[in-house]
Design a protein around this motif. Structure first.
Motif, PDB file in Angstrom:
ATOM      1  N   ALA A 181      -0.976  -3.653  -5.220  1.00 28.83           N
ATOM      2  CA  ALA A 181       0.012  -4.673  -4.890  1.00 28.83           C
ATOM      3  C   ALA A 181       0.470  -4.528  -3.442  1.00 28.83           C
ATOM      4  O   ALA A 181       0.714  -3.426  -2.953  1.00 28.83           O
ATOM      5  CB  ALA A 181       1.209  -4.573  -5.819  1.00 28.83           C
ATOM      6  N   ALA A 182       0.581  -5.681  -2.762  1.00 26.70           N
ATOM      7  CA  ALA A 182       1.090  -5.671  -1.402  1.00 26.70           C
ATOM      8  C   ALA A 182       2.606  -5.532  -1.381  1.00 26.70           C
ATOM      9  O   ALA A 182       3.188  -5.162  -0.367  1.00 26.70           O
ATOM     10  CB  ALA A 182       0.678  -6.945  -0.676  1.00 26.70           C
ATOM     11  N   HIS A 183       3.242  -5.807  -2.529  1.00 27.24           N
ATOM     12  CA  HIS A 183       4.700  -5.740  -2.556  1.00 27.24           C
ATOM     13  C   HIS A 183       5.177  -5.640  -3.993  1.00 27.24           C
ATOM     14  O   HIS A 183       4.877  -6.501  -4.813  1.00 27.24           O
ATOM     15  CB  HIS A 183       5.295  -6.987  -1.895  1.00 27.24           C
ATOM     16  N   GLU A 184       5.887  -4.574  -4.339  1.00 29.49           N
ATOM     17  CA  GLU A 184       6.465  -4.380  -5.671  1.00 29.49           C
ATOM     18  C   GLU A 184       7.876  -3.825  -5.509  1.00 29.49           C
ATOM     19  O   GLU A 184       8.166  -3.097  -4.552  1.00 29.49           O
ATOM     20  CB  GLU A 184       5.640  -3.382  -6.494  1.00 29.49           C
ATOM     21  N   HIS A 185       8.744  -4.169  -6.480  1.00 28.73           N
ATOM     22  CA  HIS A 185      10.078  -3.574  -6.503  1.00 28.73           C
ATOM     23  C   HIS A 185      10.238  -2.731  -7.752  1.00 28.73           C
ATOM     24  O   HIS A 185       9.737  -3.077  -8.829  1.00 28.73           O
ATOM     25  CB  HIS A 185      11.158  -4.649  -6.424  1.00 28.73           C
ATOM     26  N   VAL A 186      10.943  -1.621  -7.616  1.00 29.84           N
ATOM     27  CA  VAL A 186      11.060  -0.630  -8.688  1.00 29.84           C
ATOM     28  C   VAL A 186      12.481  -0.062  -8.705  1.00 29.84           C
ATOM     29  O   VAL A 186      13.269  -0.274  -7.789  1.00 29.84           O
ATOM     30  CB  VAL A 186      10.049   0.523  -8.486  1.00 29.84           C
TER      31      VAL A 186
END
Length: 499
Positions: A181-186
């Motif tokens: 993924a180029a961008h994930e939030h966790v």
């Protein structure tokens, strides 16, 4: 009216008030870079981010080579130059039954600190990914080499079946994950306040290309309301400062407050007394049995505005340092429960048993002494609730449902036992002639599985058209506690609601 009371009155004036529900309780004795914080002393040479969007793990291309950095609204930042701050005033959370399953986490009812995967005002919105300069389809494997800090760290995403854990500092927790993924939030979670240093490595594999192993970098997180600073010589200041930490932004009735006194610098002395006074009172009262650097207590509605302070003494009982008071905020969001009896349980340090006592005027429930079961794998105790009365005088006679739950038990020095370890078998003790009242289903202790009374559980119900009158409900209580339970006197609050 004092300032605390006035604030509470104004806040509660706008709350929704239920007209068809009655609530009661039974006591049981159990910067974004545009707003970057100004670092002082210890972090004076770093950018401190306490809110806004940050891609913490961020792979970019510099001089044709992949590199691991952090990415903020102002651009890339070398991890060595960055501190991410989680302020307890907005990051404090209560451990749920689901979150308690994270590797190395606190039991249900405890306090942890969260930078959430959804954007929330006043908090860091943290994620991971890579820049557009990285080829599409590139996979990145992140390895957690080590975590230095006062508690446990975990990285996870919320999912329908519970947390999907990517990394965890505790033994047995995952130490590596791979993402394209180029961008994930966790979610970034921590169990204690203080500084955490995460050593992370990345391995970057472009589509059809060779894997590049990037050198390790160290990310610094600080969980605390105020940034640490080096001591400033001041001949007029006390040699040791005492600070109370662990105060949540607010509490619910029946929740547990777990406070810790922190010495700066440490003295090696561990003789404390804790003092409290209710809102508006002038005199302080000493807390019996709270003689260590930790103080835990079950929060009641009447504790709203209560002040708490700690005092450190030397071996001659002379005061070394005294903390500034902290103020307890109790907020049940408009459903303020009435507090009832308490349940107390004590595990003797000498005999290794747990006893439950009864307070005057039947305000407590005695479960008896906790003893090891034949298999010697748990402590057990049993008892019964005193009658709980449900009175219904509504003309439309819609029926009612009475339920209860226990958030957690705690000792005076902060040891905790989750409410899930308590179970019950409800009974109908009496009912009016026109009533049809049914006892709620049995709820087993959650020692091996389930949530016990940590979640709302039905105590009794009356059908529509058959609820008017007065009924008395009871329940046989069963407690199963882990065999490694710390000695102490445990208190909790059983909250009851009738709707």
């Amino acid at each position: 009216m004092n300032a605390v009371q006035d604030r509470r009155t104004r806040r509660r004036a706008g709350r929704y008030t239920a007209t068809l529900a009655s609530v009661t309780a039974l006591g049981l004795t159990l910067g974004s870079l545009t707003g970057t914080a100004h670092a002082e002393a210890l972090y004076a040479d770093k950018q401190v981010v306490s809110e806004g969007h940050v891609d913490v793990f961020y792979v970019d291309v510099v001089d044709s080579a992949h590199t691991l950095v952090a990415h903020t609204a102002a651009g890339n930042v070398a991890p060595a130059d960055l501190v991410i701050q989680a302020k307890p005033s907005v990051a404090s959370r209560t451990v749920s039954a689901t979150i308690a399953g994270l590797p190395g986490w606190k039991p249900q009812g405890g306090t942890y600190y969260l930078l959430p995967q959804t954007s929330q005002a006043g908090q860091v919105f943290g994620g991971f990914g890579h820049s557009p300069a990285v080829a599409q389809g590139t996979s990145v494997t992140y390895d957690l080499d080590s975590v230095e800090g006062p508690g446990s760290f975990a990285l996870w995403q919320n999912a329908e079946d519970g947390p999907n854990v990517f990394l965890a500092s505790a033994e047995g927790g995952p130490k590596s994950f791979t993402s394209v993924a180029a961008h994930e939030h966790v979610n970034w979670g921590f169990t204690e306040q203080g500084e955490y240093r995460l050593t992370v490595r990345a391995a970057v594999t472009p589509p059809g290309g060779a894997t590049a192993q990037l050198p390790p970098v160290v990310y610094t997180f600080f969980v605390g309301e105020e940034l640490p600073q080096e001591p400033t010589p001041d001949p007029g200041a006390p040699a040791t400062q005492l600070t109370v930490t662990g105060l949540a932004a607010h509490y619910h009735a029946g929740g547990v407050a777990a406070l810790t006194a922190v010495q700066t610098p440490p003295t090696g002395e561990e003789h404390y007394h804790w003092f409290t006074r209710a809102a508006g009172e002038a005199e302080w009262s000493v807390v019996p049995g709270a003689l260590t650097g930790k103080y835990g207590f079950v929060v009641r509605t009447a504790d709203d505005g209560r002040e708490v302070k700690a005092v450190l003494y030397d071996h001659d009982h002379k005061v070394i340092a005294e903390s500034a008071p902290v103020v307890v905020d109790v907020d049940d969001h408009g459903n303020d429960p009435v507090n009832g009896p308490t349940i107390t349980t004590t595990l003797s340090a000498q005999e290794g048993v747990l006893a439950i006592s009864v307070a005057p005027e039947n305000r407590e429930v005695d479960l008896g002494a906790l003893t090891l079961n034949p298999a010697a794998d748990r402590y057990t105790a049993a008892g019964a609730l005193k009658p709980i009365t449900v009175t219904d005088t509504r003309a439309d006679n819609p029926g009612w449902n009475a339920s209860g739950r226990v958030r957690a038990f705690t000792t005076a020095d902060g040891q905790q036992l989750g409410g899930k370890y308590l179970g019950w078998t409800p009974t109908v003790l009496s009912a009016s002639t026109a009533q049809t009242v049914t006892a709620g289903p049995q709820v087993a202790s959650g020692f091996t599985a389930g949530n016990g009374l940590a979640t709302w559980s039905q105590l009794g119900t009356a059908a529509a058209g058959a609820g008017r009158g007065t009924a008395q409900l009871g329940a046989d209580l069963s407690l199963e506690a882990p065999a490694d339970l710390a000695p102490g006197t445990y208190r909790a609050l059983l909250i009851l609601t009738a709707i």
